[in-house]
Design an enzyme around this catalytic site. Structure first.
Site, PDB file in Angstrom:
ATOM      1  N   ASP A   1     -21.100 -33.444 -10.319  1.00 28.11           N
ATOM      2  CA  ASP A   1     -20.669 -33.080  -8.950  1.00 28.11           C
ATOM      3  C   ASP A   1     -21.720 -32.217  -8.245  1.00 28.11           C
ATOM      4  O   ASP A   1     -22.106 -32.495  -7.116  1.00 28.11           O
ATOM      5  CB  ASP A   1     -19.262 -32.469  -8.895  1.00 28.11           C
ATOM      6  CG  ASP A   1     -19.030 -31.265  -9.781  1.00 28.11           C
ATOM      7  OD1 ASP A   1     -19.937 -30.913 -10.571  1.00 28.11           O
ATOM      8  OD2 ASP A   1     -17.944 -30.662  -9.681  1.00 28.11           O
TER       9      ASP A   1
ATOM     10  N   SER B   1       2.930 -14.688 -11.939  1.00 35.83           N
ATOM     11  CA  SER B   1       2.727 -15.845 -12.804  1.00 35.83           C
ATOM     12  C   SER B   1       3.223 -15.544 -14.200  1.00 35.83           C
ATOM     13  O   SER B   1       2.964 -14.463 -14.735  1.00 35.83           O
ATOM     14  CB  SER B   1       1.242 -16.216 -12.875  1.00 35.83           C
ATOM     15  OG  SER B   1       1.047 -17.157 -13.917  1.00 35.83           O
TER      16      SER B   1
ATOM     17  N   GLY C   1      -7.915 -22.484 -18.826  1.00 35.08           N
ATOM     18  CA  GLY C   1      -9.290 -22.276 -19.271  1.00 35.08           C
ATOM     19  C   GLY C   1      -9.738 -23.315 -20.277  1.00 35.08           C
ATOM     20  O   GLY C   1     -10.628 -23.071 -21.078  1.00 35.08           O
TER      21      GLY C   1
ATOM     22  N   GLY D   1     -10.617 -26.613 -19.430  1.00 37.18           N
ATOM     23  CA  GLY D   1     -11.356 -27.735 -18.842  1.00 37.18           C
ATOM     24  C   GLY D   1     -10.468 -28.762 -18.168  1.00 37.18           C
ATOM     25  O   GLY D   1     -10.940 -29.829 -17.781  1.00 37.18           O
TER      26      GLY D   1
ATOM     27  N   ASP E   1     -13.183 -30.704  -9.079  1.00 37.96           N
ATOM     28  CA  ASP E   1     -11.859 -30.257  -9.519  1.00 37.96           C
ATOM     29  C   ASP E   1     -10.865 -30.233  -8.365  1.00 37.96           C
ATOM     30  O   ASP E   1      -9.765 -30.776  -8.456  1.00 37.96           O
ATOM     31  CB  ASP E   1     -11.938 -28.848 -10.129  1.00 37.96           C
ATOM     32  CG  ASP E   1     -12.819 -28.816 -11.358  1.00 37.96           C
ATOM     33  OD1 ASP E   1     -13.291 -29.885 -11.784  1.00 37.96           O
ATOM     34  OD2 ASP E   1     -13.039 -27.708 -11.892  1.00 37.96           O
TER      35      ASP E   1
ATOM     36  N   TYR F   1     -23.262 -22.647 -17.864  1.00 39.34           N
ATOM     37  CA  TYR F   1     -23.011 -23.471 -16.681  1.00 39.34           C
ATOM     38  C   TYR F   1     -24.004 -23.105 -15.579  1.00 39.34           C
ATOM     39  O   TYR F   1     -24.659 -23.972 -14.992  1.00 39.34           O
ATOM     40  CB  TYR F   1     -21.566 -23.255 -16.214  1.00 39.34           C
ATOM     41  CG  TYR F   1     -21.161 -24.095 -15.031  1.00 39.34           C
ATOM     42  CD1 TYR F   1     -20.701 -25.384 -15.196  1.00 39.34           C
ATOM     43  CD2 TYR F   1     -21.244 -23.583 -13.730  1.00 39.34           C
ATOM     44  CE1 TYR F   1     -20.325 -26.159 -14.114  1.00 39.34           C
ATOM     45  CE2 TYR F   1     -20.865 -24.344 -12.638  1.00 39.34           C
ATOM     46  CZ  TYR F   1     -20.402 -25.633 -12.838  1.00 39.34           C
ATOM     47  OH  TYR F   1     -20.039 -26.388 -11.754  1.00 39.34           O
TER      48      TYR F   1
END
Ligand code: ADP
Ligand code: MG
Length: 393
Positions: free
Chosen positions: A35, A66, A129, A131, A180, A230
């Site tokens: 991407d 949450s 977390g 992926g 994403d 990354y």
């Protein structure tokens, strides 16, 4: 199990109207790391995701809770600091919807949406977390919920995807690409998303693949190096692009290069490997799109295996747990292909498996993975599902 509305009332008190929204996670089955290299990615939205139960407020206060974010309600007002890490995602969405990322002269927000506050209760069925894009699901469900009173079903999903990407990049500080948020926002039941990240154009391919199932597999390994590596990969690809442009000034992105260009450029060994993965993966994606049209499962599986090998040896983002899991999956009964998915360094993988062999596949891979690593993997048989939406409980 208590209903989401009951859980909401326990945190925020009863009374008033509540609405429930859902944004799925996503899985990328070919094209990871393309991407931000201007390539094409192949993804689909998952049945699992994040639910937001919402009661709107008109005083500009956003209250966030949450089940996966500690025991307290985080209260946020425009422009306030957000100290709770997870709350930065939804609070950032609220800020940016109000136009805070586009300050006009004098520092005032401009050109924002007229959203007001809300009390929000998040419930998630996604591993976090791992992926599968729990972060984008959290952002997108928040944006959709806050805009719903204004736009209803007319919400522009591409636009909220772009806004949520800006939130993750600038407000949260994670330098992710657009894959994403687009996958989570636009997902379509029974369809695969083909997204060209160089211009954000997309099409859908009918999932087809009768008699085959997708199996997501979680290494359950926390991704230790993920963010630093990354960012390192992004920098290496930028270096590659700059070097390639010396002889190809009009080249727009690494994914648009070819092998001859790589050969002609001066690239350090590591940068060369990264660029080679990008060019090869883009070619695999193009081949896969044709294979999808033919329903050619064997080719799709082979491309997934080759993709994993590229991510392992050229892009170097897999690690021993993902390698053990995929190697077991590639050999297991009924499998046609398997590869890591997401950023890598732990997290999940995805396999394409004959439907009738799925139980045996899961047993066999689980056992091999345990033997190789001493850890238990989790398995989720998933089907391409719809993107963000309002739901009736
Ligand atoms: P991924 O998107 O692959 O799941 P990320 O590291 O990008 O992994 O995002 C994970 C982060 O998103 C978590 O650390 C947390 O801050 C946030 N998050 C995601 N889902 C939830 C949730 N249901 N509740 C609270 N925080 C969440
Ligand atoms: Mg994420």
């Amino acid at each position: 199990m208590d209903s989401l509305r009951e859980k909401f009332s326990r945190v925020y008190g009863a009374g008033g109207e509540t609405e429930i929204f859902f944004a799925p996670g996503r899985v990328c089955f070919l094209g990871d790391h393309l991407d931000y290299n201007g390539g094409t990615v192949l993804t689909f939205a998952l049945p699992m995701g994040v639910y937001a139960t919402v009661r709107y407020r008109n005083d500009g206060v956003l209250r966030l809770f949450s089940e996966r974010g500690g025991n307290n309600v985080v209260e946020h007002r425009l422009g306030q600091n957000v100290e709770t890490a997870w709350a930065r995602y939804p609070a950032g969405v609220y800020e940016y919807l109000l136009g805070q990322d586009r300050p006009c002269e004098g520092g005032m927000a401009c050109a924002g949406y007229n959203v007001s506050g809300a009390d929000v209760y998040y419930h998630s069925t996604l591993p976090i977390g791992a992926g599968l894009s729990s972060s984008a699901a959290l952002e997108i469900v928040t944006a959709f919920a806050l805009l719903y009173p204004i736009y209803g079903e007319q919400i522009d999903k591409s636009e909220i995807a772009r806004l949520c990407k800006r939130v993750e990049n600038r407000f949260v500080g994670v330098n992710c690409g657009i894959m994403d948020q687009f996958s989570v926002a636009l997902g379509r039941e029974g369809h695969l998303l083909i997204l060209d990240c160089s211009d954000e154009s997309y099409t859908f391919s009918e999932a087809g693949l009768e008699g085959w199932v997708w199996v997501a597999m979680n290494t359950n390994v926390p991704r230790a190096l993920r963010e630093s590596k990354y960012n390192e990969r992004r920098a290496e690809c930028e270096t590659a692009l700059n070097a390639l442009r010396e002889k190809n000034p009009s080249l727009r992105a690494p994914a648009h290069a070819d092998k001859a260009m790589l050969d002609a450029a001066e690239l350090s060994p590591n940068v060369r490997k990264r660029a080679e993965y990008v060019v090869e993966e883009q070619a695999r994606v193009v081949e896969c799109i044709a294979a999808l049209k033919r329903g050619d499962v064997q080719t799709i599986g082979r491309l997934m295996n080759e993709s994993h090998a590229g991510l392992q040896t050229l892009y170097e983002v897999t690690g021993r747990h993902l390698d053990a899991l995929c190697s077991a999956a590639q050999k297991a009964p009924g499998a046609v292909g398997a590869r890591m998915t997401g950023a890598g360094f732990g997290g999940c993988a995805i396999a394409l498996v004959a439907a009738e062999a799925q139980t045996e596949f899961i047993r066999s891979v689980g056992e091999s993975y345990l033997q190789a690593t001493g850890m238990n993997a989790d398995f989720y048989v998933v089907r391409p599902s719809a993107g963000v939406r309002r739901v009736d409980e």
